[in-house]
Enzyme design. Structure first.
Site, mmCIF file in Angstrom:
data_model
loop_
_atom_site.group_PDB
_atom_site.id
_atom_site.type_symbol
_atom_site.label_atom_id
_atom_site.label_comp_id
_atom_site.label_asym_id
_atom_site.label_seq_id
_atom_site.Cartn_x
_atom_site.Cartn_y
_atom_site.Cartn_z
ATOM 1 N N ASP A 165 21.575 37.271 16.601
ATOM 2 C CA ASP A 165 21.787 37.766 17.949
ATOM 3 C C ASP A 165 20.427 37.617 18.671
ATOM 4 O O ASP A 165 19.402 37.433 18.007
ATOM 5 C CB ASP A 165 22.222 39.231 17.851
ATOM 6 C CG ASP A 165 22.309 39.904 19.190
ATOM 7 O OD1 ASP A 165 22.992 39.369 20.070
ATOM 8 O OD2 ASP A 165 21.699 40.965 19.369
ATOM 9 N N LEU A 166 20.403 37.677 19.975
ATOM 10 C CA LEU A 166 19.129 37.491 20.696
ATOM 11 C C LEU A 166 18.511 38.828 21.106
ATOM 12 O O LEU A 166 17.523 39.289 20.524
ATOM 13 C CB LEU A 166 19.365 36.600 21.926
ATOM 14 C CG LEU A 166 18.153 36.298 22.800
ATOM 15 C CD1 LEU A 166 17.081 35.542 22.032
ATOM 16 C CD2 LEU A 166 18.567 35.492 24.042
ATOM 17 N N ASP A 167 19.149 39.465 22.086
ATOM 18 C CA ASP A 167 18.598 40.718 22.612
ATOM 19 C C ASP A 167 18.660 41.821 21.544
ATOM 20 O O ASP A 167 19.731 42.136 21.055
ATOM 21 C CB ASP A 167 19.387 41.127 23.856
ATOM 22 C CG ASP A 167 18.972 42.483 24.386
ATOM 23 O OD1 ASP A 167 17.793 42.842 24.227
ATOM 24 O OD2 ASP A 167 19.823 43.186 24.948
ATOM 25 N N THR A 222 14.886 42.364 25.244
ATOM 26 C CA THR A 222 15.135 42.157 26.671
ATOM 27 C C THR A 222 15.962 43.310 27.253
ATOM 28 O O THR A 222 16.181 43.360 28.465
ATOM 29 C CB THR A 222 15.854 40.810 26.923
ATOM 30 O OG1 THR A 222 16.745 40.548 25.838
ATOM 31 C CG2 THR A 222 14.879 39.666 27.026
ATOM 32 N N LYS A 272 24.509 47.192 25.452
ATOM 33 C CA LYS A 272 23.913 46.252 24.492
ATOM 34 C C LYS A 272 24.966 45.371 23.834
ATOM 35 O O LYS A 272 25.956 45.877 23.311
ATOM 36 C CB LYS A 272 23.118 47.014 23.430
ATOM 37 C CG LYS A 272 21.813 47.553 23.984
ATOM 38 C CD LYS A 272 20.911 48.091 22.913
ATOM 39 C CE LYS A 272 19.606 48.572 23.544
ATOM 40 N NZ LYS A 272 18.770 49.283 22.590
ATOM 41 N N SER A 281 24.550 34.656 20.920
ATOM 42 C CA SER A 281 24.251 35.700 21.904
ATOM 43 C C SER A 281 25.290 35.758 23.016
ATOM 44 O O SER A 281 25.858 34.738 23.396
ATOM 45 C CB SER A 281 22.873 35.419 22.505
ATOM 46 O OG SER A 281 22.654 36.212 23.649
ATOM 47 N N ALA A 282 25.494 36.949 23.546
ATOM 48 C CA ALA A 282 26.393 37.114 24.686
ATOM 49 C C ALA A 282 25.727 36.661 25.983
ATOM 50 O O ALA A 282 26.386 36.492 27.006
ATOM 51 C CB ALA A 282 26.805 38.579 24.811
ATOM 52 N N LYS A 300 31.921 39.784 21.770
ATOM 53 C CA LYS A 300 31.887 40.606 20.559
ATOM 54 C C LYS A 300 32.568 41.938 20.915
ATOM 55 O O LYS A 300 32.390 42.401 22.036
ATOM 56 C CB LYS A 300 30.438 40.889 20.148
ATOM 57 C CG LYS A 300 29.608 39.625 19.889
ATOM 58 C CD LYS A 300 28.129 39.980 19.820
ATOM 59 C CE LYS A 300 27.272 38.718 19.827
ATOM 60 N NZ LYS A 300 25.830 38.976 19.884
ATOM 61 N N GLU A 347 22.237 41.417 13.586
ATOM 62 C CA GLU A 347 22.733 42.028 14.831
ATOM 63 C C GLU A 347 22.191 43.437 15.043
ATOM 64 O O GLU A 347 22.046 44.199 14.103
ATOM 65 C CB GLU A 347 24.256 42.132 14.743
ATOM 66 C CG GLU A 347 24.997 41.223 15.660
ATOM 67 C CD GLU A 347 24.920 41.553 17.139
ATOM 68 O OE1 GLU A 347 25.310 40.684 17.932
ATOM 69 O OE2 GLU A 347 24.454 42.681 17.547
ATOM 70 N N ASP A 348 21.954 43.765 16.294
ATOM 71 C CA ASP A 348 21.488 45.133 16.592
ATOM 72 C C ASP A 348 22.604 45.998 17.177
ATOM 73 O O ASP A 348 22.433 47.204 17.305
ATOM 74 C CB ASP A 348 20.304 45.105 17.572
ATOM 75 C CG ASP A 348 20.730 44.705 18.968
ATOM 76 O OD1 ASP A 348 21.474 43.708 19.103
ATOM 77 O OD2 ASP A 348 20.324 45.381 19.926
HETATM 78 P P1 B16 Z 1 23.235 37.959 30.493
HETATM 79 P P2 B16 Z 1 22.806 39.692 23.029
HETATM 80 C C1 B16 Z 1 23.384 40.539 25.476
HETATM 81 O O1 B16 Z 1 22.557 39.818 24.619
HETATM 82 C C2 B16 Z 1 22.716 41.844 25.889
HETATM 83 O O2 B16 Z 1 22.567 42.672 24.743
HETATM 84 C C3 B16 Z 1 23.574 42.542 26.900
HETATM 85 O O3 B16 Z 1 22.957 43.751 27.290
HETATM 86 C C4 B16 Z 1 23.781 41.631 28.112
HETATM 87 O O4 B16 Z 1 24.609 42.234 29.076
HETATM 88 C C5 B16 Z 1 24.408 40.321 27.615
HETATM 89 O O5 B16 Z 1 23.576 39.738 26.650
HETATM 90 C C6 B16 Z 1 24.635 39.341 28.745
HETATM 91 O O6 B16 Z 1 23.417 38.876 29.211
HETATM 92 O O7 B16 Z 1 23.408 38.822 31.691
HETATM 93 O O8 B16 Z 1 21.838 37.414 30.324
HETATM 94 O O9 B16 Z 1 24.273 36.867 30.414
HETATM 95 O O10 B16 Z 1 22.477 41.019 22.440
HETATM 96 O O11 B16 Z 1 24.258 39.274 22.809
HETATM 97 O O12 B16 Z 1 21.835 38.618 22.655
HETATM 98 MG MG MG Z 2 21.877 42.383 20.742
#
Ligand code: B16
Ligand code: MG
Length: 253
Positions: free
Chosen positions: A45-47, A53, A81, A150-151, A181, A205-206
């Site tokens: 996962d990224l964030d 972030t 998140k 990542s989302a 997810k 994953e967090d």
């Molecule tokens: P964006 P992850 C997610 O990243 C974030 O945890 C989530 O808070 C955010 O809304 C989502 O990405 C979408 O991000 O606005 O940059 O498309 O944890 O899946 O890496």
């Molecule tokens: Mg995350």
């Protein structure tokens, strides 16, 4: 099959896991130890895993929430998140007990992203979470394939800022998936991009929804963060600092 997620299945993971495996069922590539890792994938996962972030997401949403007169705390932010941008805004509207036309929602989501991207301008290698780079390098040196799952629709940009683009064999981000997810789509696409079956991949994953997504895809999941929040994970670590790929192998492979 490898998609069932009970512990017994997990213990059998070293065996070939079905027709999705390149080379077919019973392929000997899994038998010799040296080659074994060439057919294993690590999905990140990224964030919250690679970079924090979340605080920038929070600051950007906070600005808009304030403008809309909706109280929005750091605690509320926990609910966002791993959740997509559109869904995040819906949660904020729920908190404020507000309703909005689709076009207006779109407007706010676009503006939020603009504010968020401004925060990301200063992002650099220094923002990579401790131990991540070392872990990625060591795992790849051992033959593991790596993918990002990542989302975020900004994942490619963020990896570039962190100078980590080269560290992943595949990137599956919010632009490439239709189901968020806990649907396993993002991680299953990651496995496919690596040429692997889901059960030959481990997810880092967090977010609780991400752990669910990994399990739904027949994957083992390492939770990054607090064990209380990540009780469903197969193994929980605080972060990658002092964590070796060998420890992960020992604990859940
Ligand atoms: P964006 P992850 C997610 O990243 C974030 O945890 C989530 O808070 C955010 O809304 C989502 O990405 C979408 O991000 O606005 O940059 O498309 O944890 O899946 O890496
Ligand atoms: Mg995350």
């Amino acid at each position: 099959g490898c998609r069932e997620n009970n512990r017994k299945e997990q213990l059998q993971w070293k065996k070939p896991c079905g027709s999705l495996v390149p080379g077919g069922v019973g392929s000997t590539v899994y038998v010799t130890r040296g080659e074994k890792n060439m057919h294993k994938g690590l999905l990140f996962d990224l964030d919250g895993v690679i970079v924090d972030t979340a605080r920038y997401h929070y600051l950007a949403w906070k600005e808009l929430a304030q403008e809309l007169g909706i109280p929005f705390t750091r605690e509320d932010n926990e609910r966002l998140k791993g959740v997509s941008r559109n869904r995040s805004f819906e949660i904020i509207l729920e908190i404020g007990n507000r309703q909005m036309e689709e076009a207006q929602k779109e407007y706010y989501c676009t503006r939020k992203n603009g504010i968020y991207l401004e925060y990301l301008q200063t992002l650099s290698e220094k923002d990579i979470l401790p131990g991540v780079q070392e872990f990625l390098e060591a795992a790849r040196a051992k033959g593991y394939r790596t993918a990002l799952g990542s989302a975020s629709k900004n994942a490619v940009f963020i990896l570039e800022k962190l100078k980590l683009s080269e560290s992943f064999d595949a990137v599956i981000d919010g632009n490439k998936v239709s189901k968020a997810k806990p649907d396993p789509e993002v991680f299953l696409n990651g496995a496919v991009a690596l040429g692997l079956a889901g059960c030959d991949c481990i997810v880092f994953e967090d977010a609780a929804a991400g752990i669910k997504a990994a399990h739904a895809g027949g994957m083992r999941a390492v939770g990054i963060g607090k064990p209380e929040i990540l009780s469903e994970a197969d193994y929980v670590i605080r972060g990658f600092e002092k964590i070796t790929i060998e420890e992960i192998e020992q604990e859940i492979m």
